[in-house]
Design an enzyme around this catalytic site. Structure first.
Site, PDB file in Angstrom:
ATOM      1  N   CYS A 215       3.463   0.872  -0.048  1.00  0.00           N
ATOM      2  CA  CYS A 215       2.199   1.204   0.614  1.00  0.00           C
ATOM      3  C   CYS A 215       2.426   1.601   2.067  1.00  0.00           C
ATOM      4  O   CYS A 215       1.655   2.377   2.630  1.00  0.00           O
ATOM      5  CB  CYS A 215       1.238   0.024   0.530  1.00  0.00           C
ATOM      6  SG  CYS A 215       0.674  -0.338  -1.146  1.00  0.00           S
TER       7      CYS A 215
ATOM      8  N   GLU B 243       2.592   5.076  -6.023  1.00  0.00           N
ATOM      9  CA  GLU B 243       1.518   4.522  -6.846  1.00  0.00           C
ATOM     10  C   GLU B 243       0.124   5.014  -6.420  1.00  0.00           C
ATOM     11  O   GLU B 243      -0.840   4.256  -6.322  1.00  0.00           O
ATOM     12  CB  GLU B 243       1.579   2.991  -6.904  1.00  0.00           C
ATOM     13  CG  GLU B 243       1.470   2.236  -5.619  1.00  0.00           C
ATOM     14  CD  GLU B 243       1.575   0.726  -5.811  1.00  0.00           C
ATOM     15  OE1 GLU B 243       0.789  -0.013  -5.178  1.00  0.00           O
ATOM     16  OE2 GLU B 243       2.445   0.263  -6.592  1.00  0.00           O
TER      17      GLU B 243
END
Length: 660
Positions: free
Chosen positions: A249, A380
């Site tokens: 992230c 992702e």
């Protein structure tokens, strides 16, 4: 808890019975299956203080006074600092931005010493939970100072304990006006786990202060601006085939403005652009792209940098709480420049010293290329139209300019669902070579999904499992992962790479659990999951040999709590057998070694076993660790291995040669 001696004792319970020649096992005639040479690696993300306060060897927290409430609501430019006037001196202190060392590093301290008192006036830094130092060791100190006054200023820098006792010090005098870097070495005479650094000016005058640094003289491979030696070595001991970095992230950041830009992380550290961390702390980027590439080279791991696909994290602004709707795209009119940044990274890694970015790599001390082979685009991500448009722009440009680079795409954050399906559809349309699957699940999920990749189409994109872990650090968690990793070896022609995540976490600052390795300022604590990962990476092969091991009994064959594999490492010629048992009863089977050539008389046996509910801890860091011994070999082997165990048998080709 299962003590180390108990693990050793359990080795004696392994019932290895050698049998005479018998009929060949079914499957002996089957052809070996290729396994990716890069199957087992690691994933480093700067969360849980993995970089600053972790792998990066810098001991000063907030060394350049760039902390702010944007990082953490309780922080400011003086976080981890204290104005020091213990000797009855006085003056004024302020945070300034008017004339910084470099525009990329805007904040600095302006100190006006009006009376130096008995000891001097200055600053004190408490480090990350204290500064750990060892007697007999040297520590490299440096600071940028801007002497504003006409007269030079005597300066003392010291390491002291909590009561003010001096552990080591050095002195120097400022010279000339303007910003200048000063460097000293401090020899420490006493051990201390929570020292402080004190920087004192011992005369009246005005001075600017920035980039206060303290690093151990001994870093990993003794690099300048290096890595914490003990922590780096524990990572290196995994023997990973690759390292993915810097996220996660972190890569696509908390909003477009927070996207990780690799160009901001190279060059002299005082010129790098620090920024807020999506995990609610701060990145000095002292551990930047050059250091990442260098570390990969040092540990023999292929570098796998991951760049944002032109969009921020869908969880930006804390929207993970409401389903993740915070994804934003870089404006289309700015994408050309962003795509060029991606291409420039490849040149930085692989280009000749005569190229623009290859020259910058050489200037940093590495004229030879870093041999970049893989490049991740996206992490992702939610597969939206905004994402697809930007991913295609990046993919097309890289594929056209650098067809030799293996591009890794993304299929969302879960092992199934809308983003997973859309990601795979996009990969099929573009013929993306590798896609990145992620999953964090309960141990039972891993045990029930050992046939996940058996049914994958061998002609589609290969798979990189960039992030996976079962929820916990007990032996049972680690063994569920071991059983699953055996299925990855079996499908090593489909699964190209796999890396447990996250890699490391500082105790007391964990943003995520579980992790593979925990640490504090002085110690490193590998989990039992770490030892399982290590056994697979150290004992990997590039050929899967079916039919060598056969489990006994129909129930055992169908029971997904157990798994077996046989692989050959063609580089060494070694043969490796693995038997993972996450079940509550011992398992038995037979191995036919008659087809592998002349056998040596012995092999190395390594076992990880114990109480399934136990995990390694700071109080008992070796509760469960691998235990190795030497066993005798014959061509027919009937075995029984304990409940809750991983057994690895390595047959050395060197021993085979001796016995021909």
């Amino acid at each position: 808890m299962m003590k180390k001696i108990a693990c050793t004792a359990l080795l004696s319970t392994l019932a290895f019975t050698w049998l005479g020649a018998s009929a060949q096992q079914k499957g002996d005639a089957a052809k070996p299956r290729k396994i990716s040479p890069d199957l087992f690696g690691i994933f480093f993300e700067d969360l849980s203080y993995a970089a600053d306060g972790g792998l990066y060897a810098e001991l000063i927290q907030n060394r350049s006074f760039e902390y702010s409430p944007a990082d953490n609501r309780d922080w400011n430019s003086m976080t981890a600092w204290k104005y020091q006037t213990d000797g009855f001196g006085y003056g004024t202190i302020s945070v300034e931005t008017a004339t910084p060392v470099h525009p990329n590093n805007p904040h600095y301290i302006l100190l006006d010493i009006q009376d130096e008192g008995q000891k001097g006036v200055g600053l004190e830094n408490s480090g990350f939970d204290g500064i750990p130092v060892k007697a007999g060791k040297n520590y490299n100190f440096s600071v940028f100072l801007n002497a504003i006054s006409d007269q030079s200023l005597p300066v003392k820098v010291a390491l002291v304990d909590r009561k003010g006792k001096e552990l080591g010090s050095s002195s120097f005098t400022t010279s000339d006006k303007g910003w200048k870097k000063y460097a000293e070495q401090i020899h420490v005479n006493f051990d201390n786990d929570s020292a402080k650094l004190v920087l004192l000016f011992k005369a009246k005058g005005k001075i600017g202060i920035d980039m206060v640094s303290l690093c151990p003289e001994e870093t990993f491979k003794n690099h300048n601006n290096g890595l914490r030696a003990d922590l780096a070595q524990v990572i290196a001991d995994i023997k990973p085939k690759f390292m993915r970095f810097p996220g996660g992230c972190l890569t696509h950041g908390d909003g477009v403005a927070n996207i990780y830009r690799w160009k901001n992380t190279i060059g002299p550290v005082e010129q790098r652009v620090e920024q807020r961390n999506i995990w609610n702390y701060h990145q000095s980027v002292g551990l930047g792209y050059f250091e990442y590439f260098q570390f990969c080279e040092d540990i023999g791991a292929k570098p796998v940098p991951v760049l944002a696909a032109g969009v921020s994290c869908q969880n930006s602004g804390g929207t993970w709480k409401i389903g993740g709707t915070g994804q934003k795209g870089i404006p289309v009119e700015e994408m050309k420049a962003y795509v060029q940044d991606v291409l420039d990274l490849i040149e930085y890694a692989n280009g000749p010293v005569t190229s623009t970015w290859g020259a910058k790599r050489a200037a940093a001390g590495h004229p030879a290329p870093f041999n970049l082979e893989y490049l991740g685009i996206g992490n992702e991500d939610k597969i939206t139209g905004v994402f697809e448009e930007r991913f295609r722009m990046i993919y097309d440009a890289v594929h056209k300019a650098h067809p030799e680079i293996k591009i890794i795409g993304t299929v969302g954050p879960s092992p199934k669902g809308e983003d997973f399906d859309k990601g795979w559809k996009l990969a099929d349309q573009l013929s993306v070579g590798i896609v990145d699957e992620h999953y964090y699940e309960k141990p039972q999920w891993f045990l029930k999904n050992t046939q996940r990749y058996d049914a994958y189409n061998r002609l589609r994109s290969k798979v990189y499992i960039g992030e996976y872990a079962s929820w916990g650090n007990t032996l049972f968690n680690a063994l569920s992962e071991a059983v699953y990793m055996i299925s990855l070896e079996r499908n090593g022609d489909v699964v190209r790479m796999a890396s447990y995540a996250p890699l490391i976490a500082r105790i007391g600052h964990a943003s995520w659990n579980p992790n593979l390795i925990y640490f504090n300022g002085t110690q490193v604590f590998p989990t039992v999951n770490y030892y399982v990962q290590q056994q697979f990476a150290v004992n990997s092969g590039n050929e899967y040999l079916p039919g060598v091991i056969k489990m006994k009994g129909e129930k055992t064959v169908l029971d997904t709590t157990a798994g077996v594999s046989t692989v050959r490492d063609s580089a060494t010629g070694d043969l490796i057998l693995k038997i993972a048992n996450a079940g509550s009863v011992p398992v038995s089977g037979e191995a036919d070694l008659s087809k592998i050539g002349q056998l040596p008389k012995s092999a190395t046996l390594t076992v990880i076993t114990g109480n399934p509910e136990v995990k390694n801890s700071t109080d008992n860091p070796q509760a469960i660790v691998p235990q190795s011994s030497v066993i005798k070999l014959q061509k027919k082997w009937a075995f029984t291995v304990p409940a809750y165990s991983l057994t690895v048998v390595r047959i050395s080709s060197r021993s085979m040669e001796k016995h021909k």
